[in-house]
Design an enzyme around this catalytic site. Structure first.
Site: not given
Length: 346
Positions: A165, A211, A256-257, A307
């Protein structure tokens, strides 16, 4: 159209075969501290001097340095005393730990974690699932259990994401005018680099990083200073717990995970919590609609296979997921960098 006879197949194949070698040379030079030493020395050094100061063999170091010269990561000056090596501008900016744009941490994460999973790529293709069980003995349904398998590994991953980032964050946050949104939740915000870019770009905004508790604790201790009042924290698992009300939700490299079903569940939860007139910003690497590229995104999608439970998607696929959750007025902006932006409104 060129015939197949016009293609230099041996050279093409050689380039692809050497790709692994290229990355490992760069990763190894980073890990051993070559670029940091040359930056700190302030002058070119011989291979013998570098080997002594880094505690390596002289023959091995000389070959590593020469390979880095070939990759244009180092430059070499031939003097009466012999070859003297120095950093190039690229290595000073991106490969030294002290640089604001350093990519050292993400490289170490790739070298020590990602590569172990890619060793089982053929198995991932056969089975259609990630390879954490073979690589680390961790159940495939718990991908972040592998990434966060120790505090050291978690710190590497978070620092690596922050380094990404530092280069791409401003581009995705400036893809749309987000200034109307002042109350922002960054879901899976990790080490907070994107949150820091956000409050820098939009001074009237506040960002809450949502998180896992252990991630939040590391972010507070290592990455976000306590005097930074415009960044707050929310500990929890947003897949299994509620999402608080906000004007804008940022999901950077989250969807996308996961597979489509899990993405729909999360986006529906976000839509329900979102204030009227608010929105959600997806930050992802977008495939072309015909899936012909970009190559980096295609490779990222292979990485998602080894992954995670997810994949890279096209803009139309992300738009469809947003629409299924209730979001409308969907806009897509390609940044020309690694990551793109998709904005949906409630």
């Amino acid at each position: 159209m060129s015939s197949t006879e016009d293609l230099d197949y041996p050279q093409v194949i050689l380039q692809y075969n050497s790709g692994f070698l290229v990355s490992k040379v760069m990763f190894t030079a980073c890990e051993l501290g070559v670029f940091d030493l040359l930056l700190e020395s302030g002058e070119p050094l011989s291979s013998d001097a570098i080997a002594v100061r880094l505690g390596t063999s002289t023959t091995g170091m000389e070959r590593l340095l020469d390979a880095c010269v070939g990759l244009k990561l180092l430059a070499v000056d031939l003097t009466q005393e012999g070859a003297l090596y120095r950093n190039t501008e690229i290595s000073n900016i991106y490969l030294t730990k002290s640089s604001p744009k350093s990519q050292y941490h993400i490289m170490m994460y790739y070298s020590n974690t990602v590569y172990l999973c890619w060793h089982y790529l053929a198995d991932a293709v056969r089975e259609g699932r990630n390879q954490y069980e073979r690589a680390f003995g961790i159940l495939p349904k718990d991908p972040f259990g592998a990434m966060y398998r120790s505090e050291e590994e978690m710190l590497k991953f978070m620092a690596g994401q922050n380094s990404v980032w530092s280069i791409c964050g401003r581009d995705v946050l400036a893809a749309f005018d987000l200034s109307p949104f002042t109350q922002i939740y960054d879901l899976g915000g990790g080490g907070g680099a994107l949150a820091r870019e956000c409050i820098s770009l939009y001074p009237n905004s506040t960002v809450t990083i949502y998180d896992l508790p252990k991630v939040v604790q590391v972010a507070k201790e290592k990455f976000i200073p306590p005097e930074e009042r415009r960044i707050a924290f929310h500990e929890g698992d947003f897949f299994n717990e509620s999402v608080p009300e906000a004007e804008l939700y940022i999901l950077s490299k989250i969807l996308h995970d996961w597979d489509d079903d899990k993405c729909r569940q999360l986006l529906a939860k976000v839509y329900k919590a979102c204030k009227p007139g608010g929105g959600v910003l997806l930050v992802e690497s977008l495939l072309n609609e015909d899936r012909s590229g970009p190559l980096e995104t295609q490779l990222y999608s292979m990485n998602m296979l080894v992954q995670t439970e997810g994949k890279e998607r096209t803009a139309a696929e992300y738009s469809k997921l947003l629409e299924a959750a209730g979001f409308g007025a969907i806009q897509v902006k390609r940044t020309g960098k690694l990551y793109d932006a998709v904005l949906g409104r409630k």
